[in-house]
Motif scaffolding. Structure first.
Motif, PDB file in Angstrom:
ATOM      1  N   GLU A 142      -5.531  -6.745   6.382  1.00 45.68           N
ATOM      2  CA  GLU A 142      -4.366  -6.922   7.257  1.00 45.68           C
ATOM      3  C   GLU A 142      -3.154  -6.358   6.523  1.00 45.68           C
ATOM      4  O   GLU A 142      -2.393  -5.603   7.433  1.00 45.68           O
ATOM      5  N   LEU A 143      -2.910  -6.726   5.551  1.00 46.72           N
ATOM      6  CA  LEU A 143      -1.607  -5.992   4.638  1.00 46.72           C
ATOM      7  C   LEU A 143      -1.716  -4.789   4.587  1.00 46.72           C
ATOM      8  O   LEU A 143      -0.783  -3.789   4.684  1.00 46.72           O
ATOM      9  N   GLY A 144      -2.923  -4.102   4.675  1.00 45.76           N
ATOM     10  CA  GLY A 144      -3.179  -2.826   4.323  1.00 45.76           C
ATOM     11  C   GLY A 144      -2.689  -1.834   5.586  1.00 45.76           C
ATOM     12  O   GLY A 144      -2.382  -0.951   5.491  1.00 45.76           O
ATOM     13  N   TRP A 145      -3.363  -2.126   6.648  1.00 42.04           N
ATOM     14  CA  TRP A 145      -3.164  -1.638   7.855  1.00 42.04           C
ATOM     15  C   TRP A 145      -1.705  -1.706   8.282  1.00 42.04           C
ATOM     16  O   TRP A 145      -0.903  -0.863   8.686  1.00 42.04           O
ATOM     17  N   MET A 146      -1.193  -2.840   8.171  1.00 44.79           N
ATOM     18  CA  MET A 146       0.340  -3.199   8.384  1.00 44.79           C
ATOM     19  C   MET A 146       1.179  -2.244   7.446  1.00 44.79           C
ATOM     20  O   MET A 146       2.089  -1.484   7.811  1.00 44.79           O
ATOM     21  N   PHE A 147       0.959  -2.147   6.171  1.00 51.09           N
ATOM     22  CA  PHE A 147       1.613  -1.203   5.274  1.00 51.09           C
ATOM     23  C   PHE A 147       1.325   0.194   5.535  1.00 51.09           C
ATOM     24  O   PHE A 147       2.391   1.056   5.411  1.00 51.09           O
ATOM     25  N   ASN A 148       0.261   0.697   5.991  1.00 48.37           N
ATOM     26  CA  ASN A 148       0.024   2.186   6.403  1.00 48.37           C
ATOM     27  C   ASN A 148       1.097   2.230   7.614  1.00 48.37           C
ATOM     28  O   ASN A 148       1.830   3.400   7.692  1.00 48.37           O
ATOM     29  N   SER A 149       0.739   1.444   8.455  1.00 52.25           N
ATOM     30  CA  SER A 149       1.577   1.552   9.846  1.00 52.25           C
ATOM     31  C   SER A 149       2.989   1.529   9.639  1.00 52.25           C
ATOM     32  O   SER A 149       3.669   2.600  10.554  1.00 52.25           O
ATOM     33  N   LYS A 150       3.480   0.858   8.844  1.00 55.10           N
ATOM     34  CA  LYS A 150       4.814   0.857   8.668  1.00 55.10           C
ATOM     35  C   LYS A 150       5.614   2.265   8.069  1.00 55.10           C
ATOM     36  O   LYS A 150       6.795   2.619   8.188  1.00 55.10           O
ATOM     37  N   GLN A 151       4.680   2.949   7.493  1.00 53.44           N
ATOM     38  CA  GLN A 151       5.179   4.251   7.166  1.00 53.44           C
ATOM     39  C   GLN A 151       5.258   5.297   8.306  1.00 53.44           C
ATOM     40  O   GLN A 151       5.942   6.355   7.846  1.00 53.44           O
ATOM     41  N   TRP A 152       4.817   5.098   9.198  1.00 56.07           N
ATOM     42  CA  TRP A 152       5.052   5.899  10.250  1.00 56.07           C
ATOM     43  C   TRP A 152       6.331   5.596  11.226  1.00 56.07           C
ATOM     44  O   TRP A 152       6.572   4.695  11.663  1.00 56.07           O
TER      45      TRP A 152
ATOM     46  N   MET B 244      -9.083   0.280  -2.319  1.00 52.04           N
ATOM     47  CA  MET B 244      -9.094   0.344  -0.721  1.00 52.04           C
ATOM     48  C   MET B 244      -8.071   1.387  -0.367  1.00 52.04           C
ATOM     49  O   MET B 244      -6.961   1.171  -0.228  1.00 52.04           O
ATOM     50  N   TRP B 245      -8.461   2.421   0.250  1.00 57.04           N
ATOM     51  CA  TRP B 245      -7.725   3.362   0.684  1.00 57.04           C
ATOM     52  C   TRP B 245      -7.799   3.052   2.351  1.00 57.04           C
ATOM     53  O   TRP B 245      -8.374   2.925   2.957  1.00 57.04           O
ATOM     54  N   PHE B 246      -6.484   3.583   2.952  1.00 60.99           N
ATOM     55  CA  PHE B 246      -6.164   3.543   4.229  1.00 60.99           C
ATOM     56  C   PHE B 246      -5.651   4.893   4.710  1.00 60.99           C
ATOM     57  O   PHE B 246      -4.504   5.244   4.441  1.00 60.99           O
ATOM     58  N   VAL B 247      -6.550   5.286   5.781  1.00 57.42           N
ATOM     59  CA  VAL B 247      -6.209   6.680   6.202  1.00 57.42           C
ATOM     60  C   VAL B 247      -5.708   6.675   7.477  1.00 57.42           C
ATOM     61  O   VAL B 247      -6.543   6.516   8.524  1.00 57.42           O
ATOM     62  N   GLY B 248      -4.421   6.640   7.589  1.00 56.05           N
ATOM     63  CA  GLY B 248      -3.976   6.745   9.133  1.00 56.05           C
ATOM     64  C   GLY B 248      -3.820   8.091   9.725  1.00 56.05           C
ATOM     65  O   GLY B 248      -3.065   8.948   8.974  1.00 56.05           O
ATOM     66  N   ARG B 249      -4.246   8.420  10.606  1.00 58.01           N
ATOM     67  CA  ARG B 249      -4.269   9.597  11.612  1.00 58.01           C
ATOM     68  C   ARG B 249      -3.520   9.637  12.823  1.00 58.01           C
ATOM     69  O   ARG B 249      -3.719   8.544  13.630  1.00 58.01           O
TER      70      ARG B 249
ATOM     71  N   VAL C 113      -4.999  15.049  16.730  1.00 62.13           N
ATOM     72  CA  VAL C 113      -4.032  14.464  15.696  1.00 62.13           C
ATOM     73  C   VAL C 113      -3.496  15.578  14.782  1.00 62.13           C
ATOM     74  O   VAL C 113      -3.937  16.573  14.339  1.00 62.13           O
ATOM     75  N   ASP C 114      -2.150  15.565  14.457  1.00 64.15           N
ATOM     76  CA  ASP C 114      -1.594  16.547  13.583  1.00 64.15           C
ATOM     77  C   ASP C 114      -0.831  15.902  12.522  1.00 64.15           C
ATOM     78  O   ASP C 114       0.040  16.402  11.851  1.00 64.15           O
ATOM     79  N   ALA C 115      -1.049  14.777  12.153  1.00 70.94           N
ATOM     80  CA  ALA C 115      -0.428  13.885  11.019  1.00 70.94           C
ATOM     81  C   ALA C 115      -1.309  12.960  10.422  1.00 70.94           C
ATOM     82  O   ALA C 115      -2.256  12.373  11.115  1.00 70.94           O
ATOM     83  N   GLU C 116      -1.069  12.817   9.343  1.00 70.63           N
ATOM     84  CA  GLU C 116      -1.869  11.769   8.293  1.00 70.63           C
ATOM     85  C   GLU C 116      -1.139  11.239   7.176  1.00 70.63           C
ATOM     86  O   GLU C 116      -0.179  11.889   6.516  1.00 70.63           O
ATOM     87  N   ILE C 117      -1.300  10.037   7.191  1.00 69.07           N
ATOM     88  CA  ILE C 117      -0.605   9.249   5.714  1.00 69.07           C
ATOM     89  C   ILE C 117      -1.872   8.261   5.178  1.00 69.07           C
ATOM     90  O   ILE C 117      -2.504   7.425   5.813  1.00 69.07           O
ATOM     91  N   ILE C 118      -1.834   8.809   3.896  1.00 70.68           N
ATOM     92  CA  ILE C 118      -2.793   7.842   3.106  1.00 70.68           C
ATOM     93  C   ILE C 118      -1.949   6.857   2.209  1.00 70.68           C
ATOM     94  O   ILE C 118      -1.316   7.311   1.521  1.00 70.68           O
ATOM     95  N   THR C 119      -2.577   5.629   2.391  1.00 68.18           N
ATOM     96  CA  THR C 119      -2.142   4.427   1.295  1.00 68.18           C
ATOM     97  C   THR C 119      -3.428   3.938   0.593  1.00 68.18           C
ATOM     98  O   THR C 119      -4.297   4.114   1.118  1.00 68.18           O
ATOM     99  N   ARG C 120      -2.974   3.076  -0.304  1.00 65.81           N
ATOM    100  CA  ARG C 120      -3.889   2.496  -1.004  1.00 65.81           C
ATOM    101  C   ARG C 120      -3.677   1.132  -1.692  1.00 65.81           C
ATOM    102  O   ARG C 120      -2.551   0.913  -1.950  1.00 65.81           O
TER     103      ARG C 120
ATOM    104  N   SER D 123      -1.709  -3.805  -6.296  1.00 63.87           N
ATOM    105  CA  SER D 123      -0.630  -3.037  -6.042  1.00 63.87           C
ATOM    106  C   SER D 123      -0.750  -2.167  -4.682  1.00 63.87           C
ATOM    107  O   SER D 123      -2.073  -2.222  -4.043  1.00 63.87           O
ATOM    108  N   PHE D 124       0.283  -1.822  -3.938  1.00 63.55           N
ATOM    109  CA  PHE D 124       0.315  -0.879  -2.823  1.00 63.55           C
ATOM    110  C   PHE D 124       0.943   0.195  -3.050  1.00 63.55           C
ATOM    111  O   PHE D 124       2.040   0.187  -3.591  1.00 63.55           O
ATOM    112  N   ASP D 125       0.410   1.487  -2.495  1.00 61.51           N
ATOM    113  CA  ASP D 125       0.901   2.655  -2.801  1.00 61.51           C
ATOM    114  C   ASP D 125       0.820   3.643  -1.760  1.00 61.51           C
ATOM    115  O   ASP D 125      -0.384   3.614  -1.081  1.00 61.51           O
ATOM    116  N   VAL D 126       1.607   4.450  -1.635  1.00 61.95           N
ATOM    117  CA  VAL D 126       1.589   5.707  -0.624  1.00 61.95           C
ATOM    118  C   VAL D 126       0.919   6.959  -1.673  1.00 61.95           C
ATOM    119  O   VAL D 126       1.686   7.192  -2.526  1.00 61.95           O
ATOM    120  N   ILE D 127      -0.159   7.416  -1.092  1.00 63.25           N
ATOM    121  CA  ILE D 127      -0.628   8.513  -1.885  1.00 63.25           C
ATOM    122  C   ILE D 127      -0.464   9.670  -1.163  1.00 63.25           C
ATOM    123  O   ILE D 127       0.110  10.675  -2.145  1.00 63.25           O
TER     124      ILE D 127
END
Length: 488
Positions: A191-201, A392-397, A413-420, A476-480
């Motif tokens: 839950e926190l992982g997809w929120m963390f990734n989605s907030k990077q967009w 746990m990697w989260f690949v947002g496309r 899709v033309d954008a990608e953000i990877i968090t971990r 830990s939460f990181d933007v890769i």
């Protein structure tokens, strides 16, 4: 009624009040504090199932925060069926020190509703570690809802969670009982992982899908909790009940997500970004995230707290405005292809044998054989727990500019953000860390949380400071990486 063991410093006034309630006697003046209000329960929280495999690690984690500076945890009790095992748990959890004498041992049984009602009447919050939850969790939720105390558990069983929502949500709202399942490795990192990734967009960039890839790692053999294995076997056995439950309820609201529904893709895939072979497996995480997304479609600003300040309201609304809905899925990964085939073999055994009583008997009596050594009834050693970790990697496309899209369905899709997210052993270290931090938020920030109801951890704890708390405690939460405008 089972024997109850109380510490000597418990308020006598409180126990007199509880005795009157259980005997259905009208409260007397001794049931009131000096200011005329009802006394507070003697315990901030009770850990039910404390002597179990995961429960003892939860006790050890709770001791770190008992009466520590700025901690809202001032008192707690352990509870279960066997007094001597609970005492051994306290000694183990406190070593090399002695257990604090203020910690009480309460005897309660999930098969004894009277003991559960008495238990819930003595605490603000129950942490339930007794699984499988489909067998033992329902009576505990019922007792908490009736008593109006809050409830957290470490469940990873979709049928149980959704049945509790169906059966108790309205009553929990009425009594002010906050019921939140999956407050462990299932399913807070997801839950926190997809929120963390989605907030990077950041608009105009938007995600279409966020896929999670989980890798469990260890220098030694990875040995899982037998309760997790048993829950999976019983989940397969009762899959028809989950389908029946979902069909009996109105369809959940679905969020509007830019772009088409993602293709299923191959059964086995190789992710070169993190050198993993991965396979999609049924997951409680996906079901929990889906419930959170459905709730957000009806409540885009989340759920209001009991007594929020203007600042807290603004913070909650700002948080949810930054969370972009996206399709979510989870895949298990292994560094070698053989590891993926072990997942497949385990899935086949559970899927084929779990639907018959004879097959379940075989699965549950010979777990090491059918799980290829991953699960046994003894559980892992302390050294094995200490050596394990998860990534746990989260690949947002998604799309780099929503404003330029006229027909998103035809747009690649033309954008990608990877968090971990990374942390220690998922079942015995990460889960207690997560559960205790959720509990401390409930105890210390209750006015900012919903009054009551059966809700998901994402809805309840997303806008709170849970991510920061986990980061301070070894998760830990990181933007890769970010690639915005680069077609894939």
């Amino acid at each position: 009624m089972p024997t109850h063991y109380f510490s000597t410093n418990q308020p006598q006034k409180w126990h007199a009040l509880q005795l009157q309630r259980h005997l259905q006697i009208s409260p007397l003046n001794l049931a009131m504090d000096d200011d005329g209000s009802n006394p507070s329960p003697p315990y901030d929280l009770v850990i039910l199932g404390a002597s179990g495999f995961t429960g003892k690690y939860v006790v050890r984690e709770a001791l770190k925060f008992l009466n520590s500076p700025s901690s809202p945890l001032k008192s707690f009790a352990v509870a279960g069926r066997n007094h001597s095992k609970l005492l051994d748990t306290l000694k183990w959890a406190a070593k090399p020190n002695s257990p604090p004498p203020s910690i009480a041992i309460l005897t309660a049984d999930t098969a004894d509703p009277v003991s559960l009602r008495m238990l819930c009447s003595q605490t603000r919050l129950v942490l339930n570690c007794v699984g499988p939850f489909r067998l033992h969790g329902g009576p505990v939720v019922a007792a908490c809802v009736q008593a109006g105390c809050d409830y957290l558990d470490i469940c990873g069983e979709p049928e149980f969670m959704e049945r509790m929502e169906y059966s108790y949500h309205d009553q929990a709202v009425e009594t002010g009982s906050l019921v939140v399942s999956a407050c462990g490795f299932d399913s807070v990192p997801a839950e926190l992982g997809w929120m963390f990734n989605s907030k990077q967009w950041v608009y105009p960039a938007v995600p279409n899908r966020i896929e999670a890839y989980l890798s469990l790692e260890s220098d030694k053999n990875i040995v899982g909790n037998f309760g997790t294995y048993e829950s999976a076997v019983l989940g397969v056995a009762h899959m028809d009940k989950l389908i029946e439950l979902r069909r009996s309820r109105p369809s959940r609201s679905k969020p509007k997500i830019p772009g088409p529904y993602p293709h299923k893709g191959p059964l086995i895939d190789y992710q070169k970004e993190f050198d993993l072979w991965v396979i999609k497996l049924p997951s409680a995480d996906t079901a929990v995230v889906s419930r959170t997304l459905a709730m957000l479609t009806k409540h885009p600003n989340g759920f209001p707290g009991c007594y929020e300040s203007d600042g807290q309201i603004e913070k909650r609304k700002k948080f949810w405005s930054m969370v972009n809905p996206a399709h979510f899925g989870l895949k298990m990964g292994s560094e070698c292809l053989i590891g993926v085939f072990r997942f497949i073999v385990l899935g086949l055994f559970v899927g084929l044998l779990g639907r018959s009583s004879v097959g379940r008997w075989l699965l549950l009596n010979f777990p090491s054989f059918f799980s290829l050594g991953w699960f046994n009834k003894k559980g892992p050693s302390e050294d094995e727990v200490a050596s394990a970790s998860f990534k746990m990697w989260f690949v947002g496309r998604g799309y780099s500019d929503l404003r330029t899209l006229t027909n998103v369905g035809d747009k690649e899709v033309d954008a990608e953000i990877i968090t971990r997210i990374m942390g220690p052993d998922a079942g015995y270290l990460a889960t207690p860390i997560i559960l205790l931090q959720c509990a401390l938020i409930v105890l210390g920030q209750r006015d900012s949380l919903p009054k009551g109801g059966v809700l998901t951890p994402g809805i309840v704890f997303g806008p709170m400071d849970l991510q920061e708390r986990l980061q301070q405690n070894g998760i830990s939460f990181d933007v890769i990486s970010r690639r915005i405008g680069s077609t894939r």
